[in-house]
Design an enzyme around this catalytic site. Structure first.
Site, PDB file in Angstrom:
ATOM      1  CB  CYS A   1     -67.281 -38.948   8.561  1.00  0.00           C
ATOM      2  SG  CYS A   1     -67.890 -40.261   9.648  1.00  0.00           S
TER       3      CYS A   1
ATOM      4  NE  ARG B   1     -67.750 -41.461  23.521  1.00  0.00           N
ATOM      5  CZ  ARG B   1     -67.023 -42.149  22.647  1.00  0.00           C
ATOM      6  NH1 ARG B   1     -65.754 -41.826  22.441  1.00  0.00           N
ATOM      7  NH2 ARG B   1     -67.545 -43.165  21.992  1.00  0.00           N
TER       8      ARG B   1
ATOM      9  CG  HIS C   1     -72.092 -40.042  12.559  1.00  0.00           C
ATOM     10  ND1 HIS C   1     -71.693 -39.772  13.849  1.00  0.00           N
ATOM     11  CD2 HIS C   1     -70.940 -40.269  11.863  1.00  0.00           C
ATOM     12  CE1 HIS C   1     -70.376 -39.840  13.930  1.00  0.00           C
ATOM     13  NE2 HIS C   1     -69.894 -40.130  12.732  1.00  0.00           N
TER      14      HIS C   1
ATOM     15  CE1 TYR D   1     -72.072 -42.864  15.272  1.00  0.00           C
ATOM     16  CE2 TYR D   1     -71.058 -43.483  13.194  1.00  0.00           C
ATOM     17  CZ  TYR D   1     -70.950 -43.021  14.494  1.00  0.00           C
ATOM     18  OH  TYR D   1     -69.713 -42.723  15.004  1.00  0.00           O
TER      19      TYR D   1
ATOM     20  CG  ASN E   1     -68.161 -36.815  15.387  1.00  0.00           C
ATOM     21  OD1 ASN E   1     -68.521 -36.722  14.214  1.00  0.00           O
ATOM     22  ND2 ASN E   1     -67.448 -37.839  15.842  1.00  0.00           N
TER      23      ASN E   1
END
Length: 422
Positions: free
Chosen positions: A164, A90, A194, A244, A144
């Protein structure tokens, strides 16, 4: 009822456990299996999970295992919440795109594509093992990028629904501002995972009065502050975008911020180290307050509601925001696109509710990102530098061939150990 959580050693898991304990009348779990290859983390999380159940008087059994096949055997539903490559991957997703002036984010843009390429093959392998071991089980995907992963599962013929926590977060936020119970707030939630907008806030259900204009008039400043967008943007849109959307609506501003402060991955990694220390305390028998800053708020409640509806008994809410096939709901998208909307959920799966016509301002961006997701899935399934390049070129947060070329090389270099085709 038996549930299995793949990725059960996640620091998220006590949030899920707390929901299972509090909402045991909605979802009466008799056995909960936490599956994770990270034995040390799993022991810490599993210990806290058992203490939470005991503190709240839940009689269910919690089992921990690193054996996936044993963990999913006999499960009625399997929840996926894994992170391939961990926080280290990440951290890379959030940093190398910045070298090209593009947003560094783990679920969208170039970083989101990297996550999809690492994740889709692993999830499909898990799902195939679920199908062989227990073909009747539902797969609930919280991993995700949820939209791409859910589409991969559905295209492979699995019984899957994506989940989500953005919508339930808005529901709780709006209920608090309005001084009413969350169950009385129904969202007209539309878009892709998102990439969503709240186009209506209704009292009581899908046919209730739309009070979004009143909500924005009275509480617009508070909502805008949460989203880190100017109030006038909400007033001009007349809807509430997911946070987002800031990556799209304020792209250059976000890039400047990301270049001058630690990554979210670094913050989360530090938080996880502290949380794991807390989880090792034998006196701790509730989710710590710090977990609220980790992300995933209300995930447990959404997961309980969805699992209860899928597994029958009528205990779950009749309408829930999920990720599932479009099937004509949004006529400007292909039927096999995976959208995130309100749906009627039952033992046969999720059926999207009708959606009023969508403003071209949002429809155009949805169509653009849907095309990217299609190309991203092809890259995840079949590999190849050219497929990665095409997906990046199609993404509205990249979109220039020089950037797409450079980012393709960066993506492959940083993820080679996770890409079987390199």
């Amino acid at each position: 009822m038996k549930l299995a959580v793949v990725g059960g050693g996640s620091t998220y898991t006590p949030e899920l456990i707390d929901g299972f304990a509090r909402l045991r009348d909605t979802l009466p779990v008799e056995e909960l299996v936490l599956v994770d290859p990270a034995a040390e983390r799993l022991e810490l999380v599993g210990g806290l999970a058992r203490r939470i159940f005991a503190r709240q008087g839940h009689g269910g059994r919690i089992v921990t295992t690193s054996d996936l096949d044993a963990g999913i055997d006999g499960a009625d539903a399997v929840l996926l919440q894994l992170r391939v490559g961990g926080q280290a991957a990440r951290e890379q997703d959030e940093t190398w795109p910045l070298e090209c002036g593009c947003v560094g984010q783990e679920t969208t843009g170039a970083g989101g594509l990297a996550k999809a390429l690492r994740t889709v093959p692993v999830v499909l392998d898990i799902a195939e093992r679920v199908r062989r071991t227990n073909p009747g089980a539902w797969i609930i995907d919280f991993t995700n990028p949820v939209g791409i992963v859910t589409r991969a599962l559905l295209e492979a013929g699995h019984k899957a629904v994506g989940l989500c926590n953005v919508a339930i977060g808005f529901q709780r936020k709006f209920a608090g501002l309005l001084g009413i119970a969350p169950v009385d707030v129904h969202l007209d939630h539309v878009g892709l995972n998102h990439l969503t907008w709240e186009t209506g806030v209704r009292l009581g259900g899908p046919e209730g009065e739309d009070i979004l204009p009143k909500l924005l008039a009275v509480h617009g400043e508070a909502v805008a502050t949460d989203l880190r967008l100017p109030r006038h943007v909400l007033d001009r849109l007349g809807v509430v975008p997911s946070y987002y959307l800031r990556y799209y609506y304020a792209h250059d501003e976000v890039v400047r911020e990301q270049r001058t402060k630690p990554s979210r991955a670094a913050e989360v990694a530090a938080m996880e180290r502290e949380l794991l220390k807390m989880y090792g305390d034998p006196e701790l028998a509730e989710k710590p307050a710090l977990l609220g800053k980790r992300g995933g708020a209300y995930y447990s409640e959404a997961a309980v509601d969805l699992a209860a509806s899928l597994l029958g008994g009528g205990a779950g809410s009749p309408y829930q925001v999920v990720n599932t096939y479009n099937k004509g709901t949004l006529p400007f998208l292909p039927d096999d696109a995976v959208i995130e909307v309100q749906a009627a959920v039952g033992s046969s799966g999720a059926t999207p509710l009708p959606v009023p016509s969508v403003d071209p301002l949002y429809a155009g961006l949805m169509a653009n990102v849907t095309a990217y997701e299609d190309l991203a899935l092809q890259a995840a399934l079949h590999g190849g530098r050219e497929r990665v390049f095409r997906a990046l070129l199609a993404h509205p947060l990249v979109g220039q061939y020089a950037y797409a070329d450079a980012l393709t090389d960066q993506l492959i270099a940083h993820n080679r150990e996770h890409l079987a085709w390199t």
